[in-house]
Design an enzyme around this catalytic site. Sequence first.
Site, mmCIF file in Angstrom:
data_model
loop_
_atom_site.group_PDB
_atom_site.id
_atom_site.type_symbol
_atom_site.label_atom_id
_atom_site.label_comp_id
_atom_site.label_asym_id
_atom_site.label_seq_id
_atom_site.Cartn_x
_atom_site.Cartn_y
_atom_site.Cartn_z
ATOM 1 C CE1 TYR A 1 -3.882 -1.389 7.438
ATOM 2 C CE2 TYR A 1 -2.002 -0.515 6.236
ATOM 3 C CZ TYR A 1 -2.744 -1.600 6.674
ATOM 4 O OH TYR A 1 -2.352 -2.858 6.346
ATOM 5 C CB SER A 2 0.681 3.483 10.808
ATOM 6 O OG SER A 2 2.087 3.594 10.893
ATOM 7 C CG ASN A 3 2.452 -0.734 6.283
ATOM 8 O OD1 ASN A 3 1.978 -1.850 6.180
ATOM 9 N ND2 ASN A 3 2.162 0.235 5.426
ATOM 10 N N GLY B 1 -4.423 -7.280 1.389
ATOM 11 C CA GLY B 1 -2.972 -7.306 1.397
ATOM 12 C C GLY B 1 -2.418 -6.826 0.078
ATOM 13 C CB ALA C 1 12.119 -0.591 -3.116
ATOM 14 C CB SER D 1 -1.542 -5.266 4.767
ATOM 15 O OG SER D 1 -0.632 -4.196 4.683
#
Length: 373
Positions: A185-187, A325, A145, A81
């Site tokens: 928080y959101s990718n 990250g 994954a 991240s």
Amino acid sequence: MLVLTSLATAVLAASTAPTAAAKPRPADPLQQQAEAIHDTGAVGVHAEVTSPDARDSAYAGTAAMNTRRPMPRDGRFRIGSATKTFTATVVLQLVGEGRMSLEDSVEQWLPGVVRGNGNDGGQITVRQLLQHTSGIPDVEPEISALNSADGYRAERFRTYTPKELVGLAMRHRPKFSPPGAGWSYSNTNYILAAMIIHKVTGRSWAREVKDRIIRPLNLRDTSTPGVFPSILGPHAQGYAAFGTDTGIDVTELNSSMAVGSGSIISTAHDLNRFYAALLGGHLLAPAQLDEMTTTKAAPELGVRYGLGLAEIPLPCGGSYFGHRGELLGYVTWGGATRDGTRTAVVYVTSDGGQDTQQAMTTLVGQELCRTRS
């Protein structure tokens, strides 16, 4: 995100005078902190600290489990991240060029993409994507994954498209509503930001990151791998336990599920160069850097968050800017002082449990507080 090693702790050689006792060199605090991180269970550790006239590195552990192979110098790893800061920088450059606005809606650039189950791209701004105040659900739980050893083995080479990833996230209702009413928080936010970069420029997110950041800063060991699953060049193996007591090698991964949000490969040294350039005002105009570093409370993280950049308290007072990250088997923490003159990056090659993460944040905070001659 190196060639200088830590100071030795061995005593000085004896002088020719038999009565002259040799004095031991003081232990290197950076090396001590790297070893403290390793003691929490990390397989390998590498930390680098830079200032205008110095560059110090420390290594602990090994490059592969059950071996004596040392951690590689200039070792590459997936920065997870920390990629978000690169993506936010490109968006803010485009804003500074007048090609888009932080107040543009997602719907304006990506019609129909954010829709369904209460999600509405017409009500969400680009600023809210970068700030994680959109309420858009995170796609990560949908990626097999990343969530189990069996899922990793079955789908580590699977290729995702950004639109497919957003579609997976749209199966769920927003974390809160209306947009801007909370923080989560959101990718998915940064996958959408990458899609917007593509729409605004007509070129891929990867191409824009390369031309706007990687090449100008001469980040020789930094890349956007796309669907290529291997880490080229020197690197340590990454390990993930997926909530069990046994870690497995997860070094091979098609990271297309993290475009814009976590797919960049870099080194500690390149990340330090990036943070120094960013906070030093070499990548963004003052107005856009001010936008990036204007923060609000991010309760999930226990820090404050701006646009792709977190504000973290320093143990000596004040704060610094950086980003955590993590992407399967590699965890990094790093950042820079407000003026970019001092930077620190550390990464480990295994899951970052609470003790490991605390030791990592302690290293970064103490090193950014430290005064070096």
